[in-house]
Design a protein around this motif. Structure first.
Motif, PDB file in Angstrom:
ATOM      1  N   ILE A 103      38.748  41.340  35.799  1.00 21.53           N
ATOM      2  CA  ILE A 103      39.040  41.309  37.180  1.00 21.53           C
ATOM      3  C   ILE A 103      39.686  40.300  37.381  1.00 21.53           C
TER       4      ILE A 103
ATOM      5  N   LYS B 288      39.921  37.415  40.349  1.00 18.62           N
ATOM      6  CA  LYS B 288      39.098  36.187  40.941  1.00 18.62           C
ATOM      7  C   LYS B 288      40.056  35.632  41.951  1.00 18.62           C
TER       8      LYS B 288
ATOM      9  N   SER C 214      40.337  45.321  38.942  1.00 17.99           N
ATOM     10  CA  SER C 214      41.091  45.435  37.524  1.00 17.99           C
ATOM     11  C   SER C 214      42.516  45.489  37.388  1.00 17.99           C
TER      12      SER C 214
ATOM     13  N   GLY D  76      38.741  40.992  43.191  1.00 19.96           N
ATOM     14  CA  GLY D  76      37.496  42.614  42.650  1.00 19.96           C
ATOM     15  C   GLY D  76      38.696  43.443  42.304  1.00 19.96           C
TER      16      GLY D  76
ATOM     17  N   GLU E 104      38.022  46.028  31.923  1.00 24.27           N
ATOM     18  CA  GLU E 104      37.297  44.570  32.221  1.00 24.27           C
ATOM     19  C   GLU E 104      37.822  43.311  32.747  1.00 24.27           C
TER      20      GLU E 104
END
Ligand code: MF3
Ligand code: CO
Length: 254
Positions: A90, A92, A41, A39, A88
């Motif tokens: 991110i 995970k 960036s 979550g 943009e």
């Protein structure tokens, strides 16, 4: 080229400054590592880095280096090195992320890198991280007076290829001191007994970059981000190491 020429030999006072530079750098790098979670960036790490540099009164070394616009390189999965922090992008669960960071402190450069998994990662990713880090430590062991740079290079290549992985050939380690990149170049592949002699007072940034697939890389349109051509995962670990009569000292040790 900037890496050619005779390696610069550092005296004990210079090595002590380089040790302090790298200690501060590692503190920042480990704080960043602790903040890795799904979550976030990649740009948030850039912001953290700048704040920490201000707080510790050190200058980020990469910003402005050959026009690179950020303090930190953040490379995710198939990105090998020189990934640019992006709002943009991110993280995970299952990703692997490499941080490469340098600072200037009292006129001397520190440089180190590490890779880490985001949450739980695949066995392959786990093995890639472990192999790349082990290759770095095996290479550091070879940074001894009387050895050659080829011994360091070969140690990386041998460990990596034993695992069926490949070393990246387009980027190399380097001497470090009053400049970020000094001679000698330190490839991550090579033959024992070849290359420049390793001497007392050399300070070497040893940095295996390893692909789980092919060693071929390409540069993205941003002009910086190096990715594996076949899209396979890549990892990167780097320490700055001083060569001393009693053996290698990892200046960027934690
Ligand atoms: N950290 C790289 C190295 O180890 C250099 C980064 S280049 C920069 O040599 F432009 F991103 F700063
Ligand atoms: Co480096």
């Amino acid at each position: 080229m900037f890496l050619k020429g005779h390696p610069l030999i550092k005296n004990n006072k210079e090595i002590e400054i380089l040790r302090r530079a790298n200690a501060i750098l590692m503190e920042i790098l480990l704080t960043i590592k602790e903040a890795v979670k799904p979550g976030v960036s990649t740009f948030e790490f850039e912001e953290m880095t700048n704040e920490l540099c201000e707080r510790k009164k050190v200058i980020p070394a990469f910003k402005g280096y050959r026009g690179y616009p950020y303090a930190l390189c953040v490379s995710v999965n198939e990105e090998v090195v020189h990934g640019m922090p992006r709002k943009e992008k991110i993280l995970k669960e299952g990703d692997i992320v490499s941080f490469d960071f340098g600072i200037v402190y009292e006129g001397y450069f520190g440089d180190a890198a590490l890779s880490v998994g985001v949450g739980s990662i695949s066995p392959l990713a786990e093995r890639l991280l472990k192999t790349t880090e082990e290759a770095l430590y095996l290479a550091i062991e070879k940074a001894r007076i009387g050895n050659k740079i080829g011994d360091v290079s070969h140690a990386v290549q041998k460990r990596v290829e034993k695992e069926g992985f490949n070393v990246i050939r387009d980027f190399v380690g380097h001497g470090i001191g009053k400049a970020l990149h000094e001679p000698p170049e330190i490839p991550n592949y090579g033959k024992p007994g070849r290359g420049p002699k390793i001497e007392a007072g050399m300070v070497l940034a040893i940095e295996p970059m390893v692909s789980a697939g092919s060693h071929e890389v390409k540069i993205l349109e941003d002009g910086w981000t190096a990715v594996t051509k076949d899209g396979s995962l890549a990892a990167h670990f780097e320490h700055s190491v001083a060569v001393t009569p009693t053996g290698p000292i990892i200046l960027s040790a934690i």
